[in-house]
Write a protein that holds these residues in place. Structure first.
Motif, short mmCIF file in Angstrom:
data_model
loop_
_atom_site.label_atom_id
_atom_site.label_comp_id
_atom_site.label_asym_id
_atom_site.label_seq_id
_atom_site.Cartn_x
_atom_site.Cartn_y
_atom_site.Cartn_z
N ASN A 203 0.82 -1.20 0.00
CA ASN A 203 0.00 0.00 0.00
C ASN A 203 0.85 1.25 0.00
N ASP A 206 -2.57 5.71 3.97
CA ASP A 206 -3.96 6.10 3.88
C ASP A 206 -4.16 7.43 4.58
N GLU A 210 -10.35 9.32 4.07
CA GLU A 210 -10.84 8.27 3.17
C GLU A 210 -11.98 7.46 3.79
N LYS A 246 -15.16 1.32 4.34
CA LYS A 246 -13.96 1.83 4.98
C LYS A 246 -14.33 2.34 6.37
N GLN A 269 -11.82 -2.19 4.62
CA GLN A 269 -10.60 -1.46 4.93
C GLN A 269 -10.79 -0.83 6.29
N SER A 327 -0.10 3.17 8.43
CA SER A 327 -0.87 4.24 7.80
C SER A 327 0.04 5.24 7.10
#
Length: 515
Positions: A203, A206, A210, A246, A269, A327
Motif C-alpha cells: 500500500n 492512507d 478516506e 472503509k 478497509q 498508515s
C-alpha cells in the motif's frame, strides 16, 4: 476741490485692486502651470481638465495595479518552476525504478525520495503567498464544467428602482449563486504513476479523510453518537462489520472489553488508532478480507482460553485474508500493534485447533509495514497457526504468510514456531503451505520444538523463501543430536514438505535445515 481729489483716489484704488487680481491670477497660473486654475478662469475648460486629470490618475493606478499583478504572477511562476523541477525529478526517478537491475531496497530508496518530493510540492503549493493571498493551494478560485444543459444559476436581490415619489430605492444588491452538482459523464482519474509496488498487496498509506465511518470502540458510537450505520452495528459489546466499506476504529488507549468482528464475505478497509482491547478474541476475521492500517499504539489481547488476539480463519466456504499496513505507507514502521493469543492460540492467526471456535484453516496473512509484536502463551505460533492438542482430528492450519516490510517480533512460548505453524501435543501436523520474507526487520523465536521460521513441533515446514532485503534475528529449538539451533525449517519432529530458499546476502548468519 475735495470732491475731485476723492474721485481721483477711488479711481486709483480700483485700478490697484484690478491690477492685484490680475497679478494674483498670473501668479496662480505660473505656480500651477495651468491655464485654468479656477472656474472663474474658464468654467467649461476647468471641468474638462478635471475629467482629464481623473483619467490620468486612473491610468496611473491601473499601471501600478498591473505591476502588482506582474509581481504576483512572478511569485507564482517561481513556485511553479520549483514544482516543475520536482516533477521532472520524480519522472526521472520513476524511469530509473523501471531498471530491472535494481533491488527492492533500491526501489524503496527511490520511493522515499519520491515521497519527499511529493511532500515538498504540497508545501510549496500551501505556502506560496503574495500579500497574504495564497496563490497555488486552490483557495483563490475554482472552475469546473458540466455536461448537463439544465445547470441553473439563481440570483437573489434587486436592482436600483424608482419609487412613486421619484426617489431611488436600493436594497442589498447581492448575487447569490447556488450550484448543485451530480456526477456526469466527466471523470477524474487518480494515477499511480509514481507508485513503485513490489506486489499487489503493498500500500501507499492512507488518510483519515478516506473513511466513511469513524467509530469509538470504547462506547461503540460514531461521530454522530449513534451505534449503527450502513454496514456496521455495535451490540452487546461487539462491533460487527457486516458490509464492505472503509471504517476508522479509534480509542483513547484505555483498555476496553468491547471486541471487533468482521463477518463472512465482507471486504473491509479498517484503520486502527490507539485501540486497546482485552477480550475473548479481541479482533475476529471469519471468512472475510481485511486491509488493516495501523496508526498510534494498538493492543489486541485474548482473554478466553484457546482464542487468538487477532484471529484470521477460513470458515464455511469463505476464505479469509489479512493485510497489515502502516498508515504512513509501505515499509514504514509507524503505527504499532501488539497481539497476544491465549493458551495454544496464535498471536495473529488461528485459534487452538481443539477449540470449539476452530472452524477451519488459517487465512492468508500479509504484513507490509508497522511495528508488530505477536506472541502466544502455549503451542500456537506468534504469527500463523494455533496448536493442536487432545482428541481433535481435522484439517491442519495450512498457514500462508508473506512479509514485505515493517518491524516484526514474533514469539512462541510453547511448541509453536515464531512465524509459521503451531505445535502439536498429539502428533497431528499443522501444515505450513509457504512463508515468504521479502523485506523488513524480523525477530522470530520458536520455543519447545518449534522453529523460529517454519514449522512448530510435529509440524511441517512447507516452502520457505527469504530475501536478501530482510534483516533477521532468529532463535529456534535445539537439536541435541547435532548441537545446532534449528532456526529455519521444520519443527523438531516435523518435515520440510517443500524447500527452503535462502537468498540472504550473508547466508552464514542463519541456519537452514536440510532433509
Amino acid at each position: 476741490m475735495m470732491t475731485s481729489v476723492n474721485n481721483t483716489i477711488k479711481l486709483a484704488y480700483n485700478a490697484l485692486t484690478s491690477t492685484n487680481k490680475a497679478l494674483e491670477n498670473t501668479a496662480r497660473a505660473l505656480s500651477t502651470g495651468k491655464r485654468t486654475a479656477t472656474a472663474a478662469d474658464d468654467a467649461s475648460g476647468l471641468a474638462m481638465g478635471m475629467k482629464i486629470s481623473s483619467q490620468i490618475a486612473g491610468v496611473d493606478r491601473a499601471i501600478r495595479n498591473s505591476q502588482d499583478g506582474v509581481s504576483m504572477l512572478q511569485t507564482a511562476e517561481g513556485a511553479l518552476n520549483q514544482i516543475n523541477s520536482m516533477l521532472q525529478r520524480m519522472r526521472e526517478l520513476s524511469i530509473q525504478a523501471a531498471n530491472d537491475s535494481l533491488t527492492t531496497q533500491d526501489r524503496n530508496y527511490i520511493q522515499l525520495e519520491i515521497d519527499e518530493l511529493s511532500n515538498n510540492i504540497d508545501n510549496v503549493a500551501r505556502n506560496t503567498t503574495f500579500n497574504t493571498k495564497r496563490l497555488l493551494d486552490g483557495s483563490s478560485g475554482a472552475s469546473w464544467t458540466s455536461d448537463k444543459i439544465s445547470t441553473k444559476v439563481k440570483i437573489s436581490g434587486s436592482l436600483t428602482t424608482i419609487d412613486q415619489f421619484g426617489q431611488k430605492s436600493t436594497v442589498e444588491g447581492n448575487y447569490k449563486i447556488e450550484v448543485r452538482a451530480k456526477p456526469g459523464q466527466a471523470q477524474v482519474l487518480k494515477s499511480g504513476i509514481f507508485t513503485i509496488p513490489e506486489s499487489d498487496s503493498i500500500n501507499d498509506g492512507d488518510s483519515e479523510d478516506e473513511y466513511t465511518y469513524t467509530i469509538n470502540i470504547e462506547d461503540g458510537e460514531d461521530v454522530n453518537g449513534v451505534t449503527s450505520g450502513n454496514g456496521w452495528k455495535f451490540e452487546n459489546g461487539v462491533l460487527n462489520i457486516t458490509e464492505a466499506g472503509k471504517y476508522h476504529i479509534q480509542g483513547s488507549g484505555s483498555m476496553t472489553s468491547n471486541r471487533i468482528v468482521v463477518s463472512q464475505g465482507v471486504d473491509a478497509q479498517i484503520r486502527l488508532t490507539d485501540v486497546n482491547i482485552s477480550a475473548n478474541c479481541a479482533f475476529e476475521i471469519s471468512g472475510a478480507n481485511v486491509k488493516l492500517f495501523l496508526a498510534g499504539d494498538n493492543v489486541l489481547t485474548s482473554t478466553s482460553n484457546e482464542r487468538a488476539g487477532l484471529e484470521v480463519q477460513n470458515v464455511d466456504g469463505y476464505t479469509s485474508s489479512l493485510v497489515i499496513n502502516s498508515s504512513e505507507g509501505t515499509g514504514s514502521e509507524e503505527g504499532t500493534l501488539t497481539a497476544t493469543g491465549n493458551s495454544c492460540a496464535a498471536g495473529i492467526g488461528g485459534p487452538c485447533h481443539n477449540s470449539s471456535n476452530w472452524k477451519g484453516s488459517v487465512g492468508e496473512i500479509t504484513i507490509n509495514g508497522g511495528t508488530i509484536t505477536a506472541a502466544t502463551l502455549s503451542q500456537g505460533a506468534g504469527i500463523g497457526g494455533g496448536g493442536f492438542y487432545g482428541s481433535y482430528t481435522g484439517e491442519g492450519a495450512h498457514v500462508k504468510i508473506t512479509i514485505n516490510g515493517g518491524n516484526i517480533t514474533a514469539a512462541s512460548s510453547g511448541d509453536g514456531a515464531g512465524i509459521g505453524g503451531g505445535g502439536s501435543a498429539r502428533g497431528d501436523s499443522s501444515n505450513v503451505d509457504f512463508i515468504k520474507i521479502n523485506g523488513g526487520k524480523i525477530t522470530a523465536t520458536g520455543s519447545g520444538g518449534g522453529a523460529a521460521i517454519g514449522g512448530g513441533n510435529n509440524s511441517n515446514g512447507g516452502d520457505i523463501e527469504i530475501s536478501s532485503n530482510a534483516e533477521l534475528t532468529l532463535s529456534g529449538w535445539i537439536d541435541t543430536a547435532n548441537g545446532a539451533t534449528r532456526s529455519i525449517g521444520r519443527g523438531q519432529n516435523g518435515e520440510i514438505s517443500g524447500s527452503v530458499t535462502d537468498t540472504q546476502a550473508n547466508p552464514e548468519k542463519i541456519i537452514t535445515l536440510k532433509d
